[in-house]
Design a protein around this motif. Structure first.
Motif, mmCIF file in Angstrom:
data_model
loop_
_atom_site.group_PDB
_atom_site.id
_atom_site.type_symbol
_atom_site.label_atom_id
_atom_site.label_comp_id
_atom_site.label_asym_id
_atom_site.label_seq_id
_atom_site.Cartn_x
_atom_site.Cartn_y
_atom_site.Cartn_z
ATOM 1 N N MET A 1 -17.251 36.640 -37.690
ATOM 2 C CA MET A 1 -17.341 37.729 -38.672
ATOM 3 C C MET A 1 -17.835 39.014 -38.002
ATOM 4 N N GLN A 2 -18.745 38.824 -37.039
ATOM 5 C CA GLN A 2 -19.287 39.993 -36.356
ATOM 6 C C GLN A 2 -18.458 40.195 -35.104
ATOM 7 N N ASP A 3 -17.651 41.208 -35.091
ATOM 8 C CA ASP A 3 -16.712 41.399 -33.982
ATOM 9 C C ASP A 3 -17.479 41.812 -32.743
ATOM 10 N N THR B 1 -24.941 42.504 -31.743
ATOM 11 C CA THR B 1 -24.127 42.922 -32.889
ATOM 12 C C THR B 1 -24.999 43.340 -34.060
ATOM 13 N N HIS B 2 -26.286 43.063 -33.941
ATOM 14 C CA HIS B 2 -27.252 43.467 -34.968
ATOM 15 C C HIS B 2 -28.644 43.477 -34.341
ATOM 16 N N THR B 3 -29.613 43.999 -35.069
ATOM 17 C CA THR B 3 -30.970 44.030 -34.515
ATOM 18 C C THR B 3 -31.723 42.722 -34.817
ATOM 19 N N VAL C 1 -34.085 40.475 -32.505
ATOM 20 C CA VAL C 1 -35.480 40.857 -32.274
ATOM 21 C C VAL C 1 -36.428 39.981 -33.111
ATOM 22 N N GLN C 2 -35.917 39.434 -34.216
ATOM 23 C CA GLN C 2 -36.745 38.533 -35.031
ATOM 24 C C GLN C 2 -37.271 37.392 -34.181
ATOM 25 N N MET C 3 -36.327 36.720 -33.480
ATOM 26 C CA MET C 3 -36.727 35.558 -32.690
ATOM 27 C C MET C 3 -37.636 35.980 -31.537
ATOM 28 N N HIS D 1 -26.532 52.166 -35.723
ATOM 29 C CA HIS D 1 -27.966 51.869 -35.657
ATOM 30 C C HIS D 1 -28.423 51.102 -36.898
ATOM 31 N N GLN D 2 -29.324 50.168 -36.644
ATOM 32 C CA GLN D 2 -29.923 49.449 -37.763
ATOM 33 C C GLN D 2 -31.435 49.506 -37.601
ATOM 34 N N VAL D 3 -32.106 49.187 -38.690
ATOM 35 C CA VAL D 3 -33.540 48.909 -38.542
ATOM 36 C C VAL D 3 -33.767 47.507 -39.103
ATOM 37 N N GLU D 4 -34.317 46.681 -38.234
ATOM 38 C CA GLU D 4 -34.608 45.302 -38.605
ATOM 39 C C GLU D 4 -36.053 45.234 -39.062
ATOM 40 N N GLY D 5 -36.312 44.431 -40.081
ATOM 41 C CA GLY D 5 -37.693 44.199 -40.483
ATOM 42 C C GLY D 5 -37.951 42.701 -40.538
ATOM 43 N N LEU D 6 -39.131 42.295 -40.148
ATOM 44 C CA LEU D 6 -39.478 40.869 -40.232
ATOM 45 C C LEU D 6 -40.957 40.743 -40.577
ATOM 46 N N PHE E 1 -24.705 35.946 -48.256
ATOM 47 C CA PHE E 1 -24.936 34.858 -47.303
ATOM 48 C C PHE E 1 -25.173 35.403 -45.901
ATOM 49 N N PHE E 2 -26.250 34.943 -45.286
ATOM 50 C CA PHE E 2 -26.463 35.141 -43.850
ATOM 51 C C PHE E 2 -27.007 33.825 -43.312
ATOM 52 N N PRO E 3 -26.561 33.386 -42.132
ATOM 53 C CA PRO E 3 -27.017 32.082 -41.636
ATOM 54 C C PRO E 3 -28.510 32.028 -41.391
ATOM 55 N N PHE E 4 -29.143 33.182 -41.180
ATOM 56 C CA PHE E 4 -30.558 33.151 -40.777
ATOM 57 C C PHE E 4 -31.512 33.414 -41.931
ATOM 58 N N THR E 5 -30.972 33.587 -43.135
ATOM 59 C CA THR E 5 -31.851 33.730 -44.304
ATOM 60 C C THR E 5 -31.382 32.801 -45.419
ATOM 61 N N GLY F 1 -27.838 47.260 -46.836
ATOM 62 C CA GLY F 1 -28.056 46.282 -45.772
ATOM 63 C C GLY F 1 -28.317 44.904 -46.342
ATOM 64 N N GLY F 2 -28.553 43.955 -45.404
ATOM 65 C CA GLY F 2 -28.779 42.570 -45.806
ATOM 66 C C GLY F 2 -30.254 42.220 -45.712
ATOM 67 N N CYS F 3 -30.625 41.134 -46.428
ATOM 68 C CA CYS F 3 -32.021 40.712 -46.382
ATOM 69 C C CYS F 3 -32.128 39.287 -46.900
ATOM 70 N N GLY F 4 -33.310 38.752 -46.839
ATOM 71 C CA GLY F 4 -33.503 37.414 -47.379
ATOM 72 C C GLY F 4 -34.791 36.793 -46.882
ATOM 73 N N MET F 5 -35.010 35.524 -47.302
ATOM 74 C CA MET F 5 -36.158 34.773 -46.801
ATOM 75 C C MET F 5 -35.729 34.072 -45.515
ATOM 76 N N PHE G 1 -39.892 36.980 -44.626
ATOM 77 C CA PHE G 1 -38.711 37.688 -45.136
ATOM 78 C C PHE G 1 -38.232 38.669 -44.081
ATOM 79 N N ALA G 2 -36.944 39.001 -44.182
ATOM 80 C CA ALA G 2 -36.352 39.871 -43.156
ATOM 81 C C ALA G 2 -35.326 40.773 -43.814
ATOM 82 N N PHE G 3 -35.055 41.877 -43.149
ATOM 83 C CA PHE G 3 -33.996 42.771 -43.643
ATOM 84 C C PHE G 3 -33.400 43.555 -42.484
ATOM 85 N N GLY G 4 -32.168 43.999 -42.666
ATOM 86 C CA GLY G 4 -31.512 44.825 -41.648
ATOM 87 C C GLY G 4 -30.730 45.917 -42.344
ATOM 88 N N MET G 5 -31.176 47.175 -42.154
ATOM 89 C CA MET G 5 -30.571 48.294 -42.899
ATOM 90 C C MET G 5 -29.868 49.254 -41.949
HETATM 91 N N1 DAH Z 1 -28.087 41.346 -39.295
HETATM 92 C C1 DAH Z 1 -27.346 41.539 -40.511
HETATM 93 C C2 DAH Z 1 -26.126 42.403 -40.248
HETATM 94 O O1 DAH Z 1 -26.097 43.071 -39.283
HETATM 95 C C3 DAH Z 1 -28.198 42.218 -41.561
HETATM 96 C C4 DAH Z 1 -29.313 41.332 -41.996
HETATM 97 C C5 DAH Z 1 -29.151 40.473 -43.068
HETATM 98 C C6 DAH Z 1 -30.537 41.373 -41.377
HETATM 99 C C7 DAH Z 1 -30.155 39.681 -43.505
HETATM 100 C C8 DAH Z 1 -31.573 40.604 -41.807
HETATM 101 C C9 DAH Z 1 -31.374 39.745 -42.882
HETATM 102 O O2 DAH Z 1 -32.767 40.599 -41.244
HETATM 103 O O3 DAH Z 1 -32.381 38.971 -43.311
HETATM 104 O O4 DAH Z 1 -25.230 42.395 -41.025
#
Ligand code: DAH
Length: 364
Positions: free
Chosen positions: A171-173, A188-190, A193-195, A228-233, A268-272, A304-308, A327-331
């Motif tokens: 899905m992520q080219d 392909t995303h930030t 950095v979570q791990m 650019h994204q900003v990842e939060g964890l 849906f995201f595999p990591f949340t 952006g995406g987010c989740g637990m 919880f995490a998010f990527g905007m």
């Molecule tokens: N990494 C995802 C993307 O690039 C966005 C994302 C989704 C980040 C859910 C997260 C998350 O931290 O929990 O599409």
């Protein structure tokens, strides 16, 4: 003062002859007149009024004259030297005046001249927006983390619960770094950095990571291969989806204004797990204009995406999922700029034209 003249017949001293004195004066005046600058005049003074000048020499002869002739000769030579001296002073004054005049012209400063303008650069809104995001989160007590742009495939995918054949990997080219078996990608995303953060930091942890990400998208009005994204964890005991929602609401309010309305949509995201997409209400039409160009008439804009954090991800990082939740998010940063400033075209953001950046001012 010269001593008595022993070389000449005191009665016939040719240097004191009126014609000779006049000739000396005439020579001197001509030379003075011909001196066109102060250096030349200095040489003339030496030659015609100096100790060894003809008139000075003539003056020395006076002492050897018979007393009856002294007065006459003294007057003549004195007058001659006086004329030369006066001419020298006059010429000196004239040449000095000329020099001062020339200096005034040569060294003139025109204070009204318009200085050549060197156009100032401007900070790109991506940089200023990233800094603003960092400020918002550090203000909440979070830390800023970093990770590499050339990332291990393992951090980018495996550690985030993407199985080897997981469709989300496709899905992520992805740009793979050569050689193909090096296991390296342009992130392909930030999210990797979570791990990295969980492996290197103590719990509880609260981090944001703004940065560049890469996908094999073509550049068009809403996509760019580098963005650019900003990842939060956040990982701590007792964190729930409510904390996630509260944090994102605060984030959106700080960035877009206090009246912004947000919503979470299941995704849906595999990591949340559970996962959501966050939208906010279109700040341009507030959902009231079916023809709105910014939100396409839907009234909502995806941010952006987010989740637990998925418990598999916590376990892979050695975090006990029975005790800790996260919880995490990527905007998207470009998305935020497009919305915050009403920039409708991605080309403007990536082009690097300073006329674009200057519109945002020197926001720090
Ligand atoms: N990494 C995802 C993307 O690039 C966005 C994302 C989704 C980040 C859910 C997260 C998350 O931290 O929990 O599409």
């Amino acid at each position: 003062m010269s001593g008595p003249n022993t070389q000449y017949d005191p009665v016939e001293v040719s240097a004191l002859d009126p014609a000779a004195v006049d000739a000396n004066v005439a020579d001197a005046l001509a030379a003075i007149e011909a001196a066109t600058d102060l250096d030349a005049l200095k040489a003339v003074r030496l030659a015609h009024a100096g100790d060894r000048s003809p008139l000075a020499l003539a003056n020395r002869e006076i002492g050897a004259l018979p007393p009856s002739a002294k007065a006459e000769a003294g007057r003549r030579v004195g007058e001659a030297r006086g004329r030369v001296g006066a001419a020298l002073r006059a010429r000196q004054e004239a040449l000095e005046a000329e020099r001062d005049e020339r200096m005034l012209v040569d060294e003139r400063l025109d204070m009204t001249v318009v200085a050549p303008r060197r156009p100032l650069g401007a900070r790109h809104p991506i940089s200023t927006t990233i800094e603003r995001v960092e400020d918002i989160f550090t203000g909440l007590g979070w830390e800023v983390a970093e990770g590499p742009e050339v990332e291990a495939e393992w951090f980018n995918f495996d550690a985030l619960n993407f199985g080897p054949d997981h469709p989300a990997r496709a899905m992520q080219d992805t740009f793979f770094v050569e050689p193909g078996d090096a296991g390296l990608v342009l992130r392909t995303h930030t999210s990797p950095v979570q791990m990295r953060a969980m492996l290197t930091r103590d719990l509880p942890l609260f981090i944001v990571c703004p940065g560049k990400v890469f996908r094999t998208d073509d550049l068009d009005a809403t996509h760019t291969p580098v963005f650019h994204q900003v990842e939060g964890l956040a990982v701590a005991e007792g964190l729930t989806m409510a904390h996630l929602k509260g944090t994102l609401d605060r984030f959106a309010a700080e960035l877009f204004g206090p009246h912004v309305t947000t919503r979470l949509r299941p995704a849906f995201f595999p990591f949340t797990e559970p996962s959501a997409e966050m939208d906010f209400q279109c700040p341009i039409c507030l959902g009231k204009d079916p023809a709105c160009r910014v939100c396409g008439g839907t009234g909502w804009i995806e941010w952006g995406g987010c989740g637990m954090v998925n418990r598999n991800v916590l376990s892979a990082a050695g975090v006990d999922p029975e005790r800790f939740t996260g919880f995490a998010f990527g905007m998207g940063i470009e998305r935020a700029i497009m919305l915050r400033h009403g920039v409708p075209d991605m080309f403007d953001i990536v082009e690097g034209d300073v006329r674009f950046s200057t519109q945002f001012g020197m926001e720090i």
